[in-house]
Write a protein that holds these residues in place. Structure first.
Motif, PDB file in Angstrom:
ATOM      1  N   PRO A   1      76.727  64.047 -13.602  1.00  0.00           N
ATOM      2  CA  PRO A   1      76.127  62.661 -14.014  1.00  0.00           C
ATOM      3  C   PRO A   1      76.071  61.190 -15.548  1.00  0.00           C
ATOM      4  O   PRO A   1      75.565  62.695 -16.339  1.00  0.00           O
ATOM      5  CB  PRO A   1      74.820  62.802 -12.874  1.00  0.00           C
ATOM      6  N   LYS A   2      76.164  60.792 -15.763  1.00  0.00           N
ATOM      7  CA  LYS A   2      76.194  59.931 -16.552  1.00  0.00           C
ATOM      8  C   LYS A   2      74.610  60.101 -17.554  1.00  0.00           C
ATOM      9  O   LYS A   2      74.265  60.561 -18.473  1.00  0.00           O
ATOM     10  CB  LYS A   2      76.230  58.553 -16.437  1.00  0.00           C
ATOM     11  N   ALA A   3      73.737  60.056 -15.991  1.00  0.00           N
ATOM     12  CA  ALA A   3      71.984  60.340 -17.161  1.00  0.00           C
ATOM     13  C   ALA A   3      72.186  61.152 -17.543  1.00  0.00           C
ATOM     14  O   ALA A   3      71.633  61.250 -18.876  1.00  0.00           O
ATOM     15  CB  ALA A   3      71.473  59.435 -15.536  1.00  0.00           C
ATOM     16  N   MET A   4      72.962  62.129 -17.270  1.00  0.00           N
ATOM     17  CA  MET A   4      72.825  63.775 -17.619  1.00  0.00           C
ATOM     18  C   MET A   4      73.128  63.715 -18.527  1.00  0.00           C
ATOM     19  O   MET A   4      72.972  64.844 -19.605  1.00  0.00           O
ATOM     20  CB  MET A   4      72.785  64.744 -16.485  1.00  0.00           C
ATOM     21  N   GLU A   5      74.286  63.476 -18.557  1.00  0.00           N
ATOM     22  CA  GLU A   5      75.511  63.816 -20.165  1.00  0.00           C
ATOM     23  C   GLU A   5      74.128  63.034 -21.567  1.00  0.00           C
ATOM     24  O   GLU A   5      74.617  64.075 -22.120  1.00  0.00           O
ATOM     25  CB  GLU A   5      76.430  62.794 -19.549  1.00  0.00           C
ATOM     26  N   GLU A   6      73.956  61.797 -21.073  1.00  0.00           N
ATOM     27  CA  GLU A   6      73.563  61.399 -21.724  1.00  0.00           C
ATOM     28  C   GLU A   6      72.265  62.036 -22.410  1.00  0.00           C
ATOM     29  O   GLU A   6      71.705  62.125 -23.045  1.00  0.00           O
ATOM     30  CB  GLU A   6      72.761  59.919 -22.086  1.00  0.00           C
ATOM     31  N   LYS A   7      70.940  62.672 -22.048  1.00  0.00           N
ATOM     32  CA  LYS A   7      69.671  63.297 -21.620  1.00  0.00           C
ATOM     33  C   LYS A   7      69.842  64.431 -22.871  1.00  0.00           C
ATOM     34  O   LYS A   7      69.342  64.331 -23.310  1.00  0.00           O
ATOM     35  CB  LYS A   7      69.764  63.600 -20.556  1.00  0.00           C
ATOM     36  N   PHE A   8      71.257  64.844 -22.239  1.00  0.00           N
ATOM     37  CA  PHE A   8      71.693  66.806 -23.378  1.00  0.00           C
ATOM     38  C   PHE A   8      72.571  65.718 -23.985  1.00  0.00           C
ATOM     39  O   PHE A   8      73.455  66.624 -24.617  1.00  0.00           O
ATOM     40  CB  PHE A   8      72.195  67.298 -22.111  1.00  0.00           C
ATOM     41  N   GLN A   9      72.990  64.682 -24.192  1.00  0.00           N
ATOM     42  CA  GLN A   9      74.013  64.577 -25.077  1.00  0.00           C
ATOM     43  C   GLN A   9      75.374  65.100 -25.172  1.00  0.00           C
ATOM     44  O   GLN A   9      75.925  66.096 -26.583  1.00  0.00           O
ATOM     45  CB  GLN A   9      72.983  64.959 -26.834  1.00  0.00           C
ATOM     46  N   LEU A  10      75.465  65.280 -24.066  1.00  0.00           N
ATOM     47  CA  LEU A  10      76.790  66.117 -24.480  1.00  0.00           C
ATOM     48  C   LEU A  10      78.277  65.543 -24.060  1.00  0.00           C
ATOM     49  O   LEU A  10      79.227  66.186 -24.803  1.00  0.00           O
ATOM     50  CB  LEU A  10      77.003  66.811 -22.465  1.00  0.00           C
ATOM     51  N   ASN A  11      78.752  64.400 -24.500  1.00  0.00           N
ATOM     52  CA  ASN A  11      79.847  63.622 -25.309  1.00  0.00           C
ATOM     53  C   ASN A  11      80.634  64.328 -24.274  1.00  0.00           C
ATOM     54  O   ASN A  11      81.807  64.454 -24.662  1.00  0.00           O
ATOM     55  CB  ASN A  11      79.227  64.259 -27.130  1.00  0.00           C
ATOM     56  N   LEU A  12      80.927  64.380 -23.120  1.00  0.00           N
ATOM     57  CA  LEU A  12      81.815  64.735 -22.459  1.00  0.00           C
ATOM     58  C   LEU A  12      83.632  63.786 -22.297  1.00  0.00           C
ATOM     59  O   LEU A  12      83.253  62.691 -22.198  1.00  0.00           O
ATOM     60  CB  LEU A  12      81.656  64.483 -20.590  1.00  0.00           C
ATOM     61  N   PRO A  13      84.125  64.540 -22.278  1.00  0.00           N
ATOM     62  CA  PRO A  13      85.706  63.610 -22.652  1.00  0.00           C
ATOM     63  C   PRO A  13      86.241  62.943 -21.372  1.00  0.00           C
ATOM     64  O   PRO A  13      85.298  63.426 -20.458  1.00  0.00           O
ATOM     65  CB  PRO A  13      86.929  65.002 -22.777  1.00  0.00           C
TER      66      PRO A  13
END
Length: 210
Positions: free
Chosen positions: A178-190
């Motif tokens: 999820p986008k919210a989780m990507e932002e929370k953990f600062q994953l910087n996914l491509p």
């Protein structure tokens, strides 16, 4: 912006959050999605597709032979699905000859034995299987991390597998994060291209992981 590489503790935290009320995934769903990504990676890189392999069970259902030294739940349900597709399973045994024979018939190995939570030592029957896999000379594609490696220290005890990916190619699955989780953990996914479940990381990113 470069990708973020995770510690074992943070990877475990993300896994747990994906399966709690925030992520709302069941473990079977996550294995299904991750296994599909594994199968797509093998199909992308290798033209002939047989493998040993819950992520590995799902990938095997899409591709072919399974070495499964123990049954667990929920992977047991995934194993039943493989049985329903008449996919060969090599049962646990102190006799390594069936595994040796399967390796001789195979083109590539999908390594889904241990994950990022692995802690040494390597116990039976894995202590006999890992050397056989290494000595087979077959290309190895590892899920999460090469079996026998520590996610932060690498192949520190010298018993782990050496997959093809560590010669320069890495693929990332996880389009479902999820986008919210990507932002929370600062994953910087491509970005994932088209409808693909995987994205190949640039060589510069791969070299940082070594």
């Amino acid at each position: 912006m470069s990708l973020r590489y995770l510690t074992a503790k943070l990877a475990q935290q993300i896994d747990e959050e994906l399966m709690n009320a925030a992520g709302a995934f069941s473990i079977d769903q996550l294995m299904e999605l991750a296994g599909l990504a594994c199968a797509q990676t093998l199909a992308t890189v290798y033209s002939r597709r047989r493998n040993q392999g819950g992520d590995g069970l799902v990938a095997a259902r899409h591709l072919a032979t399974i070495w499964m030294p123990k049954s667990q739940s929920p992977p047991k349900r995934l194993k039943t699905q493989c049985d329903n597709m008449h996919i060969q399973t090599i049962a646990p045994s102190s006799d390594v000859q069936p595994l040796r024979d399967a390796l001789a018939r195979s083109d590539v190995i999908l390594d889904a034995i241990f994950g990022f939570s692995f802690q040494p030592p390597v116990r039976a029957p894995f202590d006999a299987a890992l050397p056989l896999i290494s000595q087979s000379g077959l290309p190895i594609v590892s899920v999460d991390i090469p079996s026998g490696w520590d996610v932060e220290k690498g192949n520190a005890v010298g018993v782990g597998l050496n997959p093809d990916g560590f010669k320069g190619r890495h693929f990332l699955g996880g389009r479902f994060v999820p986008k919210a989780m990507e932002e929370k953990f600062q994953l910087n996914l491509p970005a994932y291209p088209g409808f693909d479940q995987i994205v190949e990381l640039p060589s510069a990113e791969s070299s940082q992981k070594l």
